[in-house]
Scaffold this motif. Structure first.
Motif, short mmCIF file in Angstrom:
data_model
loop_
_atom_site.label_atom_id
_atom_site.label_comp_id
_atom_site.label_asym_id
_atom_site.label_seq_id
_atom_site.Cartn_x
_atom_site.Cartn_y
_atom_site.Cartn_z
N PHE A 182 -2.13 68.38 -37.07
CA PHE A 182 -1.18 68.17 -38.33
C PHE A 182 -1.42 67.58 -39.37
CE2 PHE A 182 -1.97 64.12 -35.73
CZ PHE A 182 -1.67 63.19 -37.09
N ASP A 183 0.47 67.46 -40.30
CA ASP A 183 -0.15 66.98 -41.52
C ASP A 183 0.26 65.65 -41.55
OD1 ASP A 183 0.26 66.88 -44.63
OD2 ASP A 183 1.71 68.29 -44.51
N PRO A 184 -0.07 65.17 -41.53
CA PRO A 184 -0.49 63.13 -41.73
C PRO A 184 0.84 62.52 -43.34
CG PRO A 184 -2.79 63.62 -42.65
CD PRO A 184 -2.39 64.86 -42.42
N ASN A 185 0.48 63.97 -43.98
CA ASN A 185 1.39 63.47 -45.18
C ASN A 185 2.38 63.58 -45.85
OD1 ASN A 185 -1.40 62.52 -45.87
ND2 ASN A 185 -2.06 64.02 -46.90
N PHE A 186 2.87 64.03 -44.93
CA PHE A 186 4.27 65.15 -44.57
C PHE A 186 5.19 63.71 -44.86
CE2 PHE A 186 8.75 66.36 -42.55
CZ PHE A 186 8.37 67.97 -43.13
N ASP A 187 6.56 64.24 -45.85
CA ASP A 187 6.95 63.11 -46.91
C ASP A 187 8.66 62.32 -45.84
OD1 ASP A 187 8.67 65.23 -47.31
OD2 ASP A 187 8.54 65.36 -48.94
N TRP A 202 -1.40 57.57 -36.72
CA TRP A 202 -0.54 58.20 -35.51
C TRP A 202 -0.43 57.66 -34.49
CZ3 TRP A 202 3.20 61.85 -37.97
CH2 TRP A 202 2.94 61.58 -39.44
N THR A 203 0.03 58.01 -33.36
CA THR A 203 0.32 57.45 -32.09
C THR A 203 -0.39 59.21 -30.89
OG1 THR A 203 -0.32 55.53 -31.95
CG2 THR A 203 0.34 56.52 -29.72
N LEU A 204 -0.26 59.76 -30.43
CA LEU A 204 -0.01 61.23 -29.96
C LEU A 204 -0.15 60.53 -28.49
CD1 LEU A 204 0.03 63.90 -30.07
CD2 LEU A 204 -2.34 63.95 -29.24
N VAL A 205 0.57 60.89 -27.66
CA VAL A 205 0.73 60.37 -25.93
C VAL A 205 1.25 62.27 -25.09
CG1 VAL A 205 1.77 59.42 -23.80
CG2 VAL A 205 1.82 58.49 -26.70
N GLY A 231 -4.03 60.88 -39.72
CA GLY A 231 -4.23 62.59 -39.08
C GLY A 231 -5.79 63.21 -38.43
N ASP A 232 -6.48 63.03 -38.68
CA ASP A 232 -7.68 62.60 -37.67
C ASP A 232 -7.50 62.49 -36.65
OD1 ASP A 232 -10.35 63.42 -37.29
OD2 ASP A 232 -11.34 62.36 -38.74
#
Length: 420
Positions: A182-187, A202-205, A231-232
């Motif tokens: 995913f794009d971690p720099n989305f504004d 970020w957190t992914l569940v 995003g890694d």
């Protein structure tokens, strides 16, 4: 009394008859007396159900817990469109391809434009259709602003099973951790991504709201990766190790939902941790998304969504026995017994044998039919050969009609003859 008689005397015989018929129509409809209010006055079933199921709109109002959609200025949008049109019209090569009918459209450009405009709202509608928000967040929802790309690798390492929004993936195709991008720099402004200074967390569940064995309002957490830097996903903390889908046989499709949360700083999720030695302990994987969000709603915001469906396949038999160390569960629907009304002395227009068999033990009926069939079967030469023209062989006239029908069915191979 005289005045009343005088009024009636002014009406002729046909007029009196028409008046009496009109009065009768108000009380009789299609030969039946009306019960209750007339059709034009009584409420319809739809209206009555709407009154019984009425919900206060203030109570049922959904709450948006995601990032707001901030539209750019109208002037900026118009300028961008005009610049695009000018560039297209001033391109002679584009015109040549269009006239020659060889112009191609890049699907990736279309997808990127879709994700920038109406894509997130379409994903939200899909999630509402599948009941994702209702069963995970209750009365809350969010618009997925971040495009979540998820794909399960094959045994050879290739990405062959992508996750979209409700597609079906078999458990045998999701045995290992998926690749998530995913794009971690989305504004979060609906425009192109902009580089933001500093780290983003970020957190992914991954949860299954349909598969808990003991508590219907709980979920099983199949994967929990917290504090993902920039995003890694590979560098994130594995709070709950990955567990493949385990839908039991007979329970249909199970939804498996990926929810991506944006956080402002590193957080401690130690209370949800499941050790590697306990990865097959389903009780410790019990999870509830709405309680998790209430616990951290000031620090996290849902931003991305993807989900797939999985149903039982043969590979789960060995997985339950060898990995989970438990019996393989199988669920079957217990159909209610068919309703049979009281027997009649003289059932009219009903085959005698079929009517009587309804009130007998089905096993006994099948046993008797099998005995009759075996009596006509030679022990070494097998059953009698089928008639080439079964309808050409007459049935004696003294045979009852119900038995005539049964003989014709047996000759043609219809009905119960195929069950034994």
């Amino acid at each position: 009394m005289a005045a009343r008689i005088g009024v009636q005397s002014l009406l002729s015989g046909p007029q009196l008859l028409a008046t009496s018929l009109a009065t009768t129509r108000l009380q009789v409809r299609h030969g039946h007396r009306l019960r209750g209010k007339a059709p034009g006055v009584a409420k319809t079933l739809e209206q009555r159900l709407a009154e019984e199921r009425a919900v206060d709109p203030e109570v049922a109002r959904k709450v948006n817990i995601g990032f707001p959609h901030l539209k750019p200025a109208r002037s900026a949008q118009l300028k961008e469109r005009l610049d695009h049109l000018k560039a297209q019209r001033s391109n002679p090569e584009l015109e040549k391809l269009a006239r020659a009918k060889t112009l191609t459209v890049d699907p990736e450009l279309v997808r990127r434009d879709w994700l920038k405009t109406s894509g997130p709202f379409h994903v939200q509608r899909l999630a509402e259709h599948y009941g994702v928000f209702e069963h995970l967040f209750g009365a809350a929802y969010f618009v997925p602003r971040v495009n979540l790309k998820v794909a399960f690798p094959t045994s050879g390492g290739e990405l062959a099973s992508p996750v979209y929004y409700g597609n079906v993936i078999k458990p045998s195709e999701a045995t290992s951790e998926p690749d998530v991008q995913f794009d971690p720099n989305f504004d979060f402004k609906g425009s192109e991504s902009k580089q933001v200074g500093g780290d983003s967390w970020w957190t992914l569940v991954l949860t299954n709201p349909d598969g808990h064995f003991t508590e219907s309002d709980k979920e099983y957490c199949h994967w929990f990766v917290a504090n993902i830097p920039n995003g890694d996903v590979a560098k994130g903390e594995r709070i709950v190790p990955y567990l493949q889908p385990i839908p039991p046989k007979g329970t249909g499709f199970h939804r498996h939902v990926f929810v991506l949360y944006k956080q402002e700083k590193k957080l401690d999720f130690g209370e949800y941790a499941v050790g590697e030695q306990d990865r097959t302990d389903l009780a410790k994987r019990t999870f509830q998304t709405v309680e998790f969000y209430r616990r951290f709603q000031d620090e996290i915001t849902p931003a991305g969504l993807a989900f797939f469906q999985a149903d039982w396949d043969q590979s789960l038999v060995g997985f339950y026995h060898d990995v989970l160390k438990r019996k393989h569960p199988v669920y079957e629907y217990d159909f209610p017994a068919p309703y049979l009304r009281d027997q009649e002395w003289f059932p009219l227009r009903r085959p005698f044998n079929l009517y009587m068999d309804k009130y007998r033990d089905p096993k006994q009926v099948a046993k008797e039919y099998l005995a009759r069939k075996l009596a006509r079967t030679h022990p070494f030469e097998g059953p009698e050969p089928a008639l080439r023209f079964p309808n050409a062989h007459p049935v004696p006239r003294e045979v009852p009609s119900w038995l005539t029908t049964q003989i014709k069915k047996d000759r043609r191979g219809w009905g119960r003859v195929n069950d034994v």
